[in-house]
Design an enzyme around this catalytic site. Sequence first.
Site, PDB file in Angstrom:
ATOM      1  N   ASP A   1     -11.771   6.666  27.342  1.00 47.54           N
ATOM      2  CA  ASP A   1     -12.473   7.940  27.214  1.00 47.54           C
ATOM      3  C   ASP A   1     -12.862   8.501  28.577  1.00 47.54           C
ATOM      4  OD1 ASP A   1     -12.258   7.751  24.520  1.00 47.54           O
ATOM      5  OD2 ASP A   1     -14.357   7.267  24.126  1.00 47.54           O
TER       6      ASP A   1
ATOM      7  N   SER B   1     -16.897  19.537  19.515  1.00 46.94           N
ATOM      8  CA  SER B   1     -17.185  18.376  20.355  1.00 46.94           C
ATOM      9  C   SER B   1     -18.295  18.738  21.341  1.00 46.94           C
ATOM     10  CB  SER B   1     -15.926  17.947  21.105  1.00 46.94           C
ATOM     11  OG  SER B   1     -15.436  19.029  21.875  1.00 46.94           O
ATOM     12  N   LEU B   2     -18.735  17.763  22.141  1.00 47.50           N
ATOM     13  CA  LEU B   2     -19.764  17.998  23.144  1.00 47.50           C
ATOM     14  C   LEU B   2     -19.185  17.856  24.547  1.00 47.50           C
ATOM     15  CD1 LEU B   2     -22.809  16.004  21.714  1.00 47.50           C
ATOM     16  CD2 LEU B   2     -22.501  18.482  21.706  1.00 47.50           C
TER      17      LEU B   2
ATOM     18  N   LYS C   1     -30.281  17.805  23.353  1.00 43.49           N
ATOM     19  CA  LYS C   1     -30.143  19.099  22.675  1.00 43.49           C
ATOM     20  C   LYS C   1     -31.346  19.980  22.967  1.00 43.49           C
ATOM     21  CE  LYS C   1     -27.700  17.252  18.605  1.00 43.49           C
ATOM     22  NZ  LYS C   1     -27.825  16.977  17.156  1.00 43.49           N
TER      23      LYS C   1
ATOM     24  N   TYR D   1     -28.221  14.081  11.648  1.00 41.96           N
ATOM     25  CA  TYR D   1     -28.970  14.552  12.808  1.00 41.96           C
ATOM     26  C   TYR D   1     -28.899  16.063  13.042  1.00 41.96           C
ATOM     27  CZ  TYR D   1     -24.217  13.840  14.594  1.00 41.96           C
ATOM     28  OH  TYR D   1     -22.852  13.841  14.751  1.00 41.96           O
TER      29      TYR D   1
ATOM     30  N   CYS E   1      13.902   6.105  29.402  1.00 40.88           N
ATOM     31  CA  CYS E   1      15.248   5.634  29.073  1.00 40.88           C
ATOM     32  C   CYS E   1      15.864   6.684  28.162  1.00 40.88           C
ATOM     33  CB  CYS E   1      15.183   4.286  28.362  1.00 40.88           C
ATOM     34  SG  CYS E   1      16.772   3.800  27.627  1.00 40.88           S
TER      35      CYS E   1
ATOM     36  N   GLU F   1     -23.376  10.839  11.214  1.00 38.66           N
ATOM     37  CA  GLU F   1     -22.422   9.844  11.700  1.00 38.66           C
ATOM     38  C   GLU F   1     -22.387   8.673  10.727  1.00 38.66           C
ATOM     39  OE1 GLU F   1     -19.990   9.193  15.367  1.00 38.66           O
ATOM     40  OE2 GLU F   1     -21.110  10.881  14.520  1.00 38.66           O
TER      41      GLU F   1
ATOM     42  N   CYS G   1      19.002   2.270  22.170  1.00 36.53           N
ATOM     43  CA  CYS G   1      18.113   1.344  22.883  1.00 36.53           C
ATOM     44  C   CYS G   1      17.301   0.597  21.832  1.00 36.53           C
ATOM     45  CB  CYS G   1      17.191   2.114  23.826  1.00 36.53           C
ATOM     46  SG  CYS G   1      15.883   1.116  24.563  1.00 36.53           S
TER      47      CYS G   1
ATOM     48  N   LYS H   1     -26.099   8.606  21.096  1.00 37.03           N
ATOM     49  CA  LYS H   1     -24.746   9.096  20.798  1.00 37.03           C
ATOM     50  C   LYS H   1     -24.029   7.986  20.030  1.00 37.03           C
ATOM     51  CE  LYS H   1     -20.583  11.145  22.750  1.00 37.03           C
ATOM     52  NZ  LYS H   1     -19.662  10.237  22.052  1.00 37.03           N
TER      53      LYS H   1
ATOM     54  N   GLU I   1     -31.230  12.008  21.358  1.00 33.80           N
ATOM     55  CA  GLU I   1     -30.858  11.048  20.319  1.00 33.80           C
ATOM     56  C   GLU I   1     -29.712  10.166  20.795  1.00 33.80           C
ATOM     57  OE1 GLU I   1     -30.172  14.225  17.601  1.00 33.80           O
ATOM     58  OE2 GLU I   1     -27.993  14.130  17.798  1.00 33.80           O
TER      59      GLU I   1
ATOM     60  N   ARG J   1     -14.575  15.011  10.159  1.00 38.72           N
ATOM     61  CA  ARG J   1     -14.533  16.069  11.176  1.00 38.72           C
ATOM     62  C   ARG J   1     -13.155  16.705  11.297  1.00 38.72           C
ATOM     63  NH1 ARG J   1     -14.033  15.634  17.155  1.00 38.72           N
ATOM     64  NH2 ARG J   1     -14.680  17.615  18.008  1.00 38.72           N
TER      65      ARG J   1
ATOM     66  N   ASP K   1     -21.601   5.656  18.024  1.00 34.24           N
ATOM     67  CA  ASP K   1     -20.165   5.389  18.150  1.00 34.24           C
ATOM     68  C   ASP K   1     -19.604   5.079  16.772  1.00 34.24           C
ATOM     69  OD1 ASP K   1     -17.718   5.072  19.316  1.00 34.24           O
ATOM     70  OD2 ASP K   1     -18.085   3.057  20.064  1.00 34.24           O
TER      71      ASP K   1
ATOM     72  N   CYS L   1      16.641   0.104  32.064  1.00 31.35           N
ATOM     73  CA  CYS L   1      15.752  -0.119  30.923  1.00 31.35           C
ATOM     74  C   CYS L   1      15.682  -1.615  30.603  1.00 31.35           C
ATOM     75  CB  CYS L   1      16.255   0.648  29.703  1.00 31.35           C
ATOM     76  SG  CYS L   1      15.326   0.303  28.193  1.00 31.35           S
TER      77      CYS L   1
ATOM     78  N   TYR M   1      -9.830   9.654  30.542  1.00 34.06           N
ATOM     79  CA  TYR M   1      -9.346  10.899  29.946  1.00 34.06           C
ATOM     80  C   TYR M   1     -10.264  12.058  30.338  1.00 34.06           C
ATOM     81  CZ  TYR M   1      -7.921  14.227  26.320  1.00 34.06           C
ATOM     82  OH  TYR M   1      -7.482  15.343  25.652  1.00 34.06           O
ATOM     83  N   ASP M   2     -11.582  11.814  30.263  1.00 33.92           N
ATOM     84  CA  ASP M   2     -12.548  12.848  30.656  1.00 33.92           C
ATOM     85  C   ASP M   2     -12.344  13.275  32.098  1.00 33.92           C
ATOM     86  OD1 ASP M   2     -13.667  12.777  28.160  1.00 33.92           O
ATOM     87  OD2 ASP M   2     -15.393  11.553  28.720  1.00 33.92           O
TER      88      ASP M   2
ATOM     89  N   CYS N   1      17.582  -2.057  26.931  1.00 36.20           N
ATOM     90  CA  CYS N   1      19.012  -1.843  26.701  1.00 36.20           C
ATOM     91  C   CYS N   1      19.853  -1.899  27.977  1.00 36.20           C
ATOM     92  CB  CYS N   1      19.236  -0.501  26.006  1.00 36.20           C
ATOM     93  SG  CYS N   1      18.841   0.933  27.038  1.00 36.20           S
TER      94      CYS N   1
ATOM     95  N   LYS O   1     -23.257  10.227  29.040  1.00 36.60           N
ATOM     96  CA  LYS O   1     -22.625   8.933  28.761  1.00 36.60           C
ATOM     97  C   LYS O   1     -23.247   7.806  29.590  1.00 36.60           C
ATOM     98  CE  LYS O   1     -19.021  10.184  26.060  1.00 36.60           C
ATOM     99  NZ  LYS O   1     -17.677   9.925  26.529  1.00 36.60           N
TER     100      LYS O   1
END
Length: 663
Positions: free
Chosen positions: A33, A82-83, A288, A224, A422, A172, A428, A114, A112, A135, A116, A406, A36-37, A409, A312
């Site tokens: 996460d 999303s947030l 919030k 919530y 490949c 949640e 393959c 978060k 509050e 969602r 998971d 590869c 990615y963020d 193959c 986070k």
Amino acid sequence: MAENIKKRIERLKKEILEHNRLYYTEGAPSISDSAYDGLMAELKELEKGHPEYATQDSPTRTVGAPVTDKLKKVRHIVPMLSLESVNAEDGATRFDWTCEKEAGHMSGYVCEPKFDGMSIELVYEKGELARGVTRGDGFIGEDVTLNVRTISNVPKKLKGKNVPDLLSVRGEVMMHISDFQELNRKQAEKGRDMFANPRNVVAGSMRQLDPEVTAARKLHVYVYQIMDISDGMPGTQKEALKRLTALGFGEAPDIEHCADIREAISYHHRMEEKRERMDYEIDGVVIKVDDIRLQEKLGMRTNNPKWAVAYKFKPRKEITRVENIIVQVGRTGTLTPLALLNPVEVGGVTVSRATLHNMDQIERLGVKIGDYVKVERAGDVIPYISGVLKEKRTGKEKDFRMPSKCPSCGGHIEKEDVFYRCPNGLSCPAQAKEAITHYASKDAADIEGLSEKTVALLYDRDIITGIASLYDIKREDLSALEGFKDRKMANILGAIEKSKDITLDRFLYGLGIKNVGKHIAKLIADKFGTLDRIMAATKEELVEINEIGPEIAESIVEWFSEKHNIAAVGKIQKTGVRIKAVEKKKDGVFSGKKVVFTGTMSAMSRTEAEKLVESMGGQASSSVGPGTDILVAGEKAGSKLDKAKKIGVKVLSEEEFIKMISR
């Protein structure tokens, strides 16, 4: 300089879209996460500084995940967005500064955990639980009402004297850690596979087609947020939570009111220190704006509200050694480097491998075989390497080089942007196995029992060679294999036979065309109606579909231009597979119109009204914008009505809407 920025934006978009494909389409994320963020934050920053390179198909403009076809689809009363995430104090302080600047003043925050778990919408009509909806993509989710009804702390009927006619709440679905550990203990006693984490149990339990399975697991729902209420929204988030408790919802744990951002940051630090002692998983806190009128004034961005932020926690991390780096070949031929680690426990889970994503990531980290590295689990689940301890090097470490051939193959590898592929497709073995597994997956042909492991076994024994050969499997082929008893063989053969009836979008998705996930497959199927028309479609015809850009269109045209792909499709059809064509929507009074509903409908539910619009050729939408043609305003219409009037959208009362559909 400008050309370099443009190239970086394009590269980031492709990398993020590839990770989206792995996460949403393959169900096999290869990035954490936080990593990615980081990619998304960089792309947002570059697009903000260079808007001339920002495009409508950018991943910064999308939200949520595709919706499966196994469960009934339901549109949310209010979008479940999303947030925005921050990872440090300065991010939280910047959020506070922006709120105060745009709102004019602040009245404190509600903070509050978060959770998971899995987001859910609960809708009550006349005080009775009417439906529970996942969602999904933020606008449309899956109807899981029967499963929600099995959760003991979800009120089936609201309490108190002042029960609203309509109430929509967001919460949640959770599994407490102690209950999760007990479930795994029972799994081990029965000799069954154990679950990876509580969130996986929740996701699997809520999507069960048999509610008894869900009922057997000790799930909880913590509510919530009030999303919509017929007798008027409370003045503050704090009051909203009190109202929810009075109506019979269990009080969510560890929620606090904070006078200012300093108190909110202090709350974050206390919760991070406390998390190891909690009986539920959290990966941060949510801050919030307390005053709901200020929330409305601050409004929304494209994907998230301006009045809330997810702050986070730092990911759990450990140090271990990279023993080797190998390469895995995916379904589309992408080669993914994988670090084999000296096993180490990270946050209670033993980690022995971690993805390195691509050569760009390896070069960015500077990781070598033999290096000591920092290993983290973002969201406390997915392991990844976050850094290299170069000071611990001895000189014996070795550089990793992507192979020129590869590993499956032996074919020559082609470089495409940040990825190596490949090009040999189904010839393959690695790609053939992945392609068959993908076709048999839940969102495609849904052949239960054909796991990745089973497909590999059947392929290695020459029982199957491609997708079409699945339909040639006989009982005697399976009976010779170890562990294949009568019931297992009957289930697999029955599932294969059942899969011969398949909808066009599932079949198209099952073919595994690059860039064509479930959502895109549905758009294409709805547009063209039949497989023959899709196979003959030009790039120009495909890009006419909203959400489909030149890259996706090119992937589809190229795939169907390959003779061996056409031959493979023909072989599948000859086995007796029946591809159900999409019925063309009839023209009607709303043909070509985008319609939005706001307020409470008295003659029918909003969902029923939206279905009527779509059955009459229109498109039901959840938000008012320049493309909106009609707004239908029920009782207690809110800000959507004001916006519609402001931008000149035609407004109908419920009575006028009913007259229109009657005509």
